[in-house]
Write a protein that holds these residues in place. Structure first.
Motif, PDB file in Angstrom:
ATOM      1  N   GLN A  40       0.825  -1.201   0.000  1.00 29.88           N
ATOM      2  CA  GLN A  40       0.000   0.000   0.000  1.00 29.88           C
ATOM      3  C   GLN A  40       0.863   1.257   0.000  1.00 29.88           C
ATOM      4  N   THR A  42       0.655   5.850  -0.383  1.00 33.56           N
ATOM      5  CA  THR A  42      -0.132   7.072  -0.465  1.00 33.56           C
ATOM      6  C   THR A  42       0.024   7.679  -1.849  1.00 33.56           C
ATOM      7  N   LEU A  43      -0.832   8.659  -2.137  1.00 36.68           N
ATOM      8  CA  LEU A  43      -0.741   9.364  -3.411  1.00 36.68           C
ATOM      9  C   LEU A  43       0.613  10.057  -3.544  1.00 36.68           C
ATOM     10  N   GLU A  44       1.087  10.622  -2.448  1.00 33.98           N
ATOM     11  CA  GLU A  44       2.385  11.311  -2.482  1.00 33.98           C
ATOM     12  C   GLU A  44       3.514  10.328  -2.817  1.00 33.98           C
ATOM     13  N   GLU A  54       0.803  14.538  -8.677  1.00 34.01           N
ATOM     14  CA  GLU A  54      -0.259  13.884  -7.916  1.00 34.01           C
ATOM     15  C   GLU A  54      -1.625  14.025  -8.581  1.00 34.01           C
ATOM     16  N   LEU A  58      -3.924  10.889  -9.557  1.00 30.34           N
ATOM     17  CA  LEU A  58      -5.223  10.750  -8.897  1.00 30.34           C
ATOM     18  C   LEU A  58      -6.333  10.486  -9.905  1.00 30.34           C
ATOM     19  N   ARG A  72      -9.022   1.778  -1.985  1.00 33.96           N
ATOM     20  CA  ARG A  72      -8.510   2.843  -1.123  1.00 33.96           C
ATOM     21  C   ARG A  72      -8.762   2.515   0.344  1.00 33.96           C
ATOM     22  N   GLN A  74      -8.312   4.678   3.596  1.00 35.41           N
ATOM     23  CA  GLN A  74      -8.011   6.020   4.117  1.00 35.41           C
ATOM     24  C   GLN A  74      -7.085   6.759   3.138  1.00 35.41           C
ATOM     25  N   GLU A  75      -5.833   6.992   3.513  1.00 37.54           N
ATOM     26  CA  GLU A  75      -4.931   7.726   2.618  1.00 37.54           C
ATOM     27  C   GLU A  75      -4.091   6.808   1.737  1.00 37.54           C
ATOM     28  N   ASP A  76      -4.228   5.502   1.910  1.00 38.96           N
ATOM     29  CA  ASP A  76      -3.423   4.544   1.152  1.00 38.96           C
ATOM     30  C   ASP A  76      -4.223   3.933   0.006  1.00 38.96           C
ATOM     31  N   TYR A  77      -3.484   3.530  -1.022  1.00 40.71           N
ATOM     32  CA  TYR A  77      -4.063   2.827  -2.165  1.00 40.71           C
ATOM     33  C   TYR A  77      -3.401   1.461  -2.295  1.00 40.71           C
TER      34      TYR A  77
END
Length: 372
Positions: A40, A42-44, A54, A58, A72, A74-77
């Motif tokens: 997993q 994050t977008l960053e 980003e 996205l 997804r 929370q903040e993870d993909y």
């Protein structure tokens, strides 16, 4: 809904399918799937790893999330289960096959027939010179055909529901009827009857792949013993299948392939040829059928699980399998039912019966014949 609305919906559906294929390929090409295969992120983190802003990542991720490829948290993909299957078994999304479709459609059948004839002659000559099965095998199994068989072996587990349905159709493991139970109880002291009841059912899985079909049968029928024949890589997958469901004591393997392997005479009660027979041309199909007929006991059954062309309009999955056969084989094709049935009869089978397997995701069917 009006005809115009249905037309517009269908148009939009086709355009969405095409767009989805493009975003899947884009994600693969920029390395998004590789990034998420590590775990997993994050977008960053994805933006930094891919060197793409980003906002652009996205937009792609949102589309892939909508079609169930990315999930997804929370903040993870993360990759979905479906995406992990794609990465493991079909990383190129099938492009290695479908990129050859135009050439396969435009190829000259007469030229193919000529090449096949020469190949067969070479095979016969090699067999005569040194009786080496490998020489015959090399002429029958082209690299493209082996790629097809390898892919089937790797993903054959997806047919588990269909394999269980086949067991129900064959009435395997159904137990005894009330009359049979009564007879068994009255003869419980008859040792000869007990010996007969415990007699094993010998099944040959010829070109087994990962042996999903034969293992399902043996799982349902405790008296069944399986002999699986294929190349070494497939046999490793087949052994893993058998071990996972506790069939180790009733499962043995032998390295070989279809066609080109000599079988013992009058040894098996059942022979299964699954997802392999129709990948070959008519002469090789005859060779395979003659070989397994000899190996069956009198009254034994041949079970062919494969694609068949019925009288109905084929569904998309069936049509795609027909096209895939054109790309991946030299002479293979999905036969019409009367043609497949006549081949069985010519090989020495009677009471030939056929049924489509409703649980199959690619429209497979089952044809059964009893050795005369």
């Amino acid at each position: 809904m009006s005809n115009q609305d249905r037309t517009l919906d269908h148009y939009q559906e086709l355009m969405t399918i095409n767009a989805t294929s493009h975003i899947l390929r884009a994600a693969r090409q920029i390395g998004l799937f590789d990034q998420l295969a590590e775990g997993q992120k994050t977008l960053e983190m994805l933006s930094e790893g891919l060197k793409i802003p980003e906002a652009k990542i996205l937009m792609l991720i949102q589309s892939l999330t909508a079609v169930g490829i990315i999930e997804r948290y929370q903040e993870d993909y993360a990759l979905s289960s479906t995406a992990r299957l794609l990465c493991q078994y079909d990383a190129d999304l099938g492009d290695s096959t479908w990129n050859g479709l135009v050439e396969a459609l435009q190829s000259d059948p007469d030229a193919t027939d000529g090449e096949t004839s020469d190949s067969s002659a070479t095979s016969d000559s090699s067999a005569t010179l040194d009786s080496n099965e490998t020489a015959a095998l090399e002429s029958a199994i082209t690299p493209e055909l082996q790629t097809r068989f390898d892919a089937i072996a790797a993903t054959q587990w997806v047919h588990t529901p269909a394999a269980m349905q086949v067991c129900e159709i064959l009435n395997l493991g159904a137990g005894t009827t009330d009359d049979e139970a009564s007879t068994t109880q009255s003869d419980s002291n008859n040792s000869e009857s007990s010996a007969t009841e415990s007699e094993p059912i010998e099944l040959l899985d010829f070109g087994c792949g990962s042996a999903v079909w034969s293992c399902a049968m043996a799982f349902r029928e405790p008296a069944m013993r399986v002999t699986a024949i294929d190349n070494q890589a497939a046999l490793e997958a087949a052994t893993a299948t058998a071990t996972s469901i506790g069939l180790t004591d009733r499962f043995e393997t032998r390295v070989g392939d279809v066609p080109g392997t000599t079988l013992p005479e009058a040894t098996y009660d059942i022979v299964v040829i699954a997802q392999r027979l129709h990948a070959f041309g008519p002469s090789q199909i005859k060779e395979i059928l003659d070989t397994v007929t000899t190996s069956l006991k009198p009254g034994g059954r041949l079970i062919v699980i494969d694609s068949f062309r019925g009288p109905h309009q084929p569904m998309l999955a069936e049509s795609l399998e027909m096209l895939r056969m054109q790309v991946q084989t030299n002479e293979g094709e999905v036969p019409e039912l009367p043609v497949a049935e006549q081949r069985m009869k010519d090989a020495g089978y009677e009471d030939v019966q056929f049924t489509f397997i409703a649980a199959s995701r690619i429209g497979l069917g089952m044809m059964i014949g009893k050795k005369r």
